[in-house]
Design a protein around this motif. Structure first.
Motif, PDB file in Angstrom:
ATOM      1  N   GLY A 109       0.937  -1.130  -0.263  1.00 48.36           N
ATOM      2  CA  GLY A 109       0.077   0.095  -0.187  1.00 48.36           C
ATOM      3  C   GLY A 109       0.820   1.218   0.004  1.00 48.36           C
ATOM      4  N   LEU A 110       2.042   1.165  -0.606  1.00 45.18           N
ATOM      5  CA  LEU A 110       2.870   2.378  -0.406  1.00 45.18           C
ATOM      6  C   LEU A 110       2.751   3.378  -1.640  1.00 45.18           C
ATOM      7  CD1 LEU A 110       6.161   0.781   0.997  1.00 45.18           C
ATOM      8  CD2 LEU A 110       4.456   2.182   2.157  1.00 45.18           C
ATOM      9  N   TRP A 141       0.806   8.353   3.503  1.00 48.44           N
ATOM     10  CA  TRP A 141       0.264   8.138   4.479  1.00 48.44           C
ATOM     11  C   TRP A 141       0.525   9.186   5.358  1.00 48.44           C
ATOM     12  CZ3 TRP A 141      -3.615   4.402   4.459  1.00 48.44           C
ATOM     13  CH2 TRP A 141      -3.620   3.518   3.704  1.00 48.44           C
ATOM     14  N   VAL A 174       1.103  11.326   8.910  1.00 36.25           N
ATOM     15  CA  VAL A 174       1.035  10.627  10.076  1.00 36.25           C
ATOM     16  C   VAL A 174       1.014  11.863  11.243  1.00 36.25           C
ATOM     17  CG1 VAL A 174       2.800   9.704  11.563  1.00 36.25           C
ATOM     18  CG2 VAL A 174       2.499   8.963   9.243  1.00 36.25           C
ATOM     19  N   LEU A 234      11.717  11.687  16.309  1.00 36.18           N
ATOM     20  CA  LEU A 234      10.771  11.212  15.051  1.00 36.18           C
ATOM     21  C   LEU A 234      10.448  12.182  14.141  1.00 36.18           C
ATOM     22  CD1 LEU A 234       8.702   8.559  17.144  1.00 36.18           C
ATOM     23  CD2 LEU A 234      10.881   8.166  15.787  1.00 36.18           C
ATOM     24  N   ASN A 263      11.802  14.632  13.076  1.00 34.42           N
ATOM     25  CA  ASN A 263      12.846  15.105  12.385  1.00 34.42           C
ATOM     26  C   ASN A 263      13.507  13.980  11.560  1.00 34.42           C
ATOM     27  OD1 ASN A 263      13.079  17.966  13.049  1.00 34.42           O
ATOM     28  ND2 ASN A 263      14.015  17.400  14.930  1.00 34.42           N
ATOM     29  N   TYR A 264      13.040  12.779  11.712  1.00 36.98           N
ATOM     30  CA  TYR A 264      13.630  11.501  11.081  1.00 36.98           C
ATOM     31  C   TYR A 264      13.232  11.592   9.392  1.00 36.98           C
ATOM     32  CZ  TYR A 264      14.717   6.683  10.225  1.00 36.98           C
ATOM     33  OH  TYR A 264      15.327   5.366   9.813  1.00 36.98           O
ATOM     34  N   GLY A 295      13.858   9.099   7.254  1.00 32.10           N
ATOM     35  CA  GLY A 295      13.531   7.827   6.947  1.00 32.10           C
ATOM     36  C   GLY A 295      11.645   7.927   6.667  1.00 32.10           C
ATOM     37  N   PHE A 296      11.258   8.400   7.668  1.00 34.42           N
ATOM     38  CA  PHE A 296       9.588   8.425   7.299  1.00 34.42           C
ATOM     39  C   PHE A 296       9.121   8.977   5.990  1.00 34.42           C
ATOM     40  CE2 PHE A 296       9.336   8.510  12.237  1.00 34.42           C
ATOM     41  CZ  PHE A 296       9.362   7.258  12.257  1.00 34.42           C
ATOM     42  N   ARG A 311       9.760   7.410   2.731  1.00 31.38           N
ATOM     43  CA  ARG A 311       8.809   6.304   2.482  1.00 31.38           C
ATOM     44  C   ARG A 311       7.662   6.644   2.224  1.00 31.38           C
ATOM     45  NH1 ARG A 311      13.429   4.965   5.128  1.00 31.38           N
ATOM     46  NH2 ARG A 311      14.579   3.208   4.343  1.00 31.38           N
ATOM     47  N   PHE A 333       5.735   8.186   4.434  1.00 30.90           N
ATOM     48  CA  PHE A 333       4.922   8.849   5.668  1.00 30.90           C
ATOM     49  C   PHE A 333       5.334   9.888   6.170  1.00 30.90           C
ATOM     50  CE2 PHE A 333       5.331   4.219   5.031  1.00 30.90           C
ATOM     51  CZ  PHE A 333       4.158   3.588   5.585  1.00 30.90           C
ATOM     52  N   ALA A 348      -3.958   9.074   8.923  1.00 28.24           N
ATOM     53  CA  ALA A 348      -4.095   7.796   8.836  1.00 28.24           C
ATOM     54  C   ALA A 348      -3.557   6.954  10.176  1.00 28.24           C
ATOM     55  CB  ALA A 348      -3.741   7.102   7.539  1.00 28.24           C
ATOM     56  N   ILE A 349      -2.422   7.588  10.673  1.00 30.53           N
ATOM     57  CA  ILE A 349      -1.439   6.659  11.575  1.00 30.53           C
ATOM     58  C   ILE A 349      -1.179   7.936  12.571  1.00 30.53           C
ATOM     59  CG2 ILE A 349       0.537   5.564  11.850  1.00 30.53           C
ATOM     60  CD1 ILE A 349       0.458   4.717   8.936  1.00 30.53           C
ATOM     61  N   VAL A 407       1.239   8.486  16.005  1.00 32.44           N
ATOM     62  CA  VAL A 407       2.441   7.623  16.642  1.00 32.44           C
ATOM     63  C   VAL A 407       2.184   8.431  18.289  1.00 32.44           C
ATOM     64  CG1 VAL A 407       4.829   7.692  16.845  1.00 32.44           C
ATOM     65  CG2 VAL A 407       3.720   7.545  14.603  1.00 32.44           C
ATOM     66  N   ASN A 410      19.624  12.963  16.122  1.00 31.47           N
ATOM     67  CA  ASN A 410      18.383  13.118  16.757  1.00 31.47           C
ATOM     68  C   ASN A 410      18.070  11.987  17.722  1.00 31.47           C
ATOM     69  OD1 ASN A 410      17.490  15.760  15.986  1.00 31.47           O
ATOM     70  ND2 ASN A 410      17.047  14.860  14.029  1.00 31.47           N
ATOM     71  N   GLN A 468      -4.433  -0.221   4.726  1.00 27.26           N
ATOM     72  CA  GLN A 468      -4.710  -0.468   3.257  1.00 27.26           C
ATOM     73  C   GLN A 468      -5.705  -1.630   3.192  1.00 27.26           C
ATOM     74  OE1 GLN A 468      -2.678  -1.732  -0.643  1.00 27.26           O
ATOM     75  NE2 GLN A 468      -2.601  -3.007   1.153  1.00 27.26           N
TER      76      GLN A 468
END
Lengths: 218, 218
Positions: free
Chosen positions: A79-80, A84, A86, A98, A100-101, A103-104, A107, A109, A147-148, A150, B93, B206
DNA sequence: TGGTGTGAAACTTTTCACAGCT
DNA sequence: AGCTGTGAAAAGTTTCACACCA
């Protein structure tokens, strides 16, 4: 492969394969094999083949898998292909990290909001975001189609924040607070407990010491 | 119960039970049951009984478990009677957030050092710690008797940092970098990949949408 | 009576091993 | 000749259900 039920264990590994595949694509690798992918993902090749077989028969016998095509299929399955939005609750050390991360967002997010119940924090900036009050959650979730959620609050606030998220319409929660949260059945929760990870490592570390002692004949 | 092999799945849950038990003790609860503990840990009571039975027969039929005694037994089994000095590699971080995280030291995992390969960061303070160069790792590990290493570096540096940790004598690694690391067999690794957790949630999110569509008759 | 401890059943996940296709 | 796809076996995990005992 028309059945739509992928085992949980497989779902948890697909993102790992995806990361390895994307790295291969970036290195201009056009084709790969279950063995190669297994090496990159830290599993064995039988597992890779079994896992990928749940998506369909996308490999070629004697040859392997087309990297670009497989990336597309794994992305679709996970579903990418959609993004999404967050929301993070709790702007402490972890919430900051998180938010500042990189990686989200890389991808798909994107962090669209950071809320906190401390009036002193509300209004301050974290990267591109302004910290909002918890009360604004419902409005933000609706507006940004979050949708998500944290949870990065202390343990004591985790349950009430979770309830607020659910009331606001969030159906997937990633919980970093060291607390069990109870939510309605239709809400998915995954938890990451940093202290627990260390405790598990501690157990095996201790075991090694005990076994070494036994071997020496103590 | 003289056999010393506790299933992995059980080991991963013991810290959750422990946290719940400690909360009970703090609330002056003297006795608990598998049902109560199950509720607090977010599992079912059969699992609690089975898990605890691997530690020994510490309950009383018709009564339940003595909270203080069970805490002691779980602690002993997990090896939490000793303290485990931890070294963090990577002062970004996440490294900062973990270094400041209270939950670690509270549970006996004291962060004794924070290393980074960026000369600009070396020497700056994070809480009580001064960031040290990666080259100092071997010395620090020996001096502080570091047992556990935490990797918070970018993916590209994860493998070399892991190797450095292993060379320095660390036998347990918690890896937050989004990369697979390869280590000798005697080294335990656990990985926490934040982006992967979100991707897993995305999959189920999804699915819910797809199933809802089907139900409507699309 | 009420809750533990545990064999046995059910289910999930992993691994094996090889037929089958390129 | 080489690598996938997959049934079948093995291993691990969860749940059931009840004997047992304070």
């Amino acid at each position: 492969m028309t059945d739509r039920a992928i085992p949980e264990a497989t779902v948890a590994r697909l993102p790992v394969y995806l990361r390895a595949l994307v790295e291969m694509a970036e290195a201009s690798v056009g084709t790969t094999s279950s063995g190669e992918l297994a090496l990159a993902a830290g599993v064995n090749s039988a597992k890779v083949r079994k896992d990928l077989s749940y998506l369909g028969s996308y490999g070629t016998r004697g040859v392997g898998y087309d990297v670009a095509y497989l990336i597309h299929q794994v992305r679709r399955e996970l579903g990418l292909t959609q993004h999404w939005p967050v929301l993070i609750a709790g702007a402490g050390n972890l919430g900051h990290a998180l938010a500042n991360y990189k990686g989200f967002s890389e991808r798909g997010f994107g962090i669209v909001a950071l809320v906190d119940n401390d009036p002193a924090k509300v209004g301050t900036r974290v990267g591109r975001l302004r910290i909002e009050p918890v009360e604004a959650m419902e409005r933000i979730v609706r507006r940004e189609e979050v949708a998500i959620g944290v949870i990065c609050t202390p343990a004591g606030s985790a349950q009430s924040v979770a309830e607020r998220m659910v009331a606001a319409g969030i159906r997937s929660i990633l919980n970093f607070a060291p607390a069990v949260i109870v939510v309605p059945e239709h809400v998915s929760v995954r938890k990451v407990d940093l202290a627990i990870e260390l405790q598990i490592l501690g157990y095996y570390e201790q075991r090694k010491a005990v076994l070494a002692d036994l071997a020496v004949g103590h």
